[in-house]
Design an enzyme around this catalytic site. Structure first.
Site, PDB file in Angstrom:
ATOM      1  N   GLY A  29     -16.298 -13.667 -16.696  1.00  0.00           N
ATOM      2  CA  GLY A  29     -17.180 -14.721 -16.204  1.00  0.00           C
ATOM      3  C   GLY A  29     -16.966 -15.959 -17.062  1.00  0.00           C
TER       4      GLY A  29
ATOM      5  CD  GLU B 110     -13.673 -15.162 -27.394  1.00  0.00           C
ATOM      6  OE1 GLU B 110     -13.136 -15.725 -26.395  1.00  0.00           O
ATOM      7  OE2 GLU B 110     -14.748 -15.560 -27.889  1.00  0.00           O
TER       8      GLU B 110
ATOM      9  CB  CYS C 253     -27.793 -27.741  -9.775  1.00  0.00           C
ATOM     10  SG  CYS C 253     -26.782 -26.301  -9.379  1.00  0.00           S
TER      11      CYS C 253
HETATM   12 ZN    ZN Z   1     -24.673 -26.601 -10.208  1.00  0.00          ZN
END
Ligand code: ZN
Length: 208
Positions: free
Chosen positions: A16, A90, A149
């Protein structure tokens, strides 16, 4: 899913963007194995010297002792043969031999748990991760939260300009972004057509 069955070799990948908790998840799985008295060894590439040498340190300051190696092949040669669970952190910074090394260890019956960035700051698949994701028995693709956001974030946004692919550091240099808010620098290379060109959706970004 029972990857801890003795003798059952297995590769799992935790991947991710930055700030998604990959190292925490790796540490959680390794601690759980260690509590069950399984022999655990952890490796990471020597170039990552963000925090102390010899520990995996998550952003939340959990730590696990680990060995620093220059090349993926050293994981195979330096591993204690009695080790049952191999952690690798890593992983994006390792060379292309890493998937073969992980496959070799899994074939020997070891549980191999790999954590690493799936994409760089441009959204380009990173180092040996694409191959590892294909050959792993299990993939945990986890998300961060978009700093712009609040949506689930799969991308890492770099906040400073640099010619280097990797700028060591975390807070202030990178933040997590969703697909809409991620702004890759420069033009996407022709060989990476899944990258949307920067700027072509700029009129929609204000809404987020
Ligand atoms: Zn966003």
């Amino acid at each position: 899913m029972n990857p801890t069955r003795p003798g059952a070799g297995w590769i799992e990948v935790i991947t991710g963007p930055m700030f998604s908790g990959k190292s925490e998840e790796l540490i959680r799985l390794l601690r759980r194995a260690a509590i069950a008295r399984q022999r655990v060894e952890v490796f990471k590439p020597a170039l990552d010297d963000r925090y102390s040498e010899g520990d995996i340190v998550s952003h939340s300051q959990w730590r696990v002792p680990c060995r620093l190696v220059e090349r993926a092949e050293e994981i195979r040669t330096r591993l204690d043969p009695r080790t049952e669970v191999v952690g690798i952190d890593e992983a994006q910074f390792f060379d292309d031999a890493l998937p073969a090394v992980c496959g070799h260890l899994a074939n020997l019956g070891k549980r191999v748990i790999v954590a690493g960035l799936d994409m760089d700051y441009r959204g380009v698949p990173f180092g040996p991760l694409p191959v590892l994701l294909a050959v792993a028995e299990e993939v945990h693709k986890i998300h961060a939260i978009c700093t712009s956001c609040g949506a689930p974030a799969a991308y890492t946004q770099r906040l400073i300009e640099s010619d280097e692919r990797v700028v060591v550091g975390a807070s202030g240099v990178y933040e997590a972004r969703c697909r809409r808010c991620h702004e890759p620098e420069g033009a996407p290379p022709a060989s990476e057509p899944w990258l949307f060109p920067p700027g072509d959706d700029s009129d929609q970004k204000e809404e987020g």
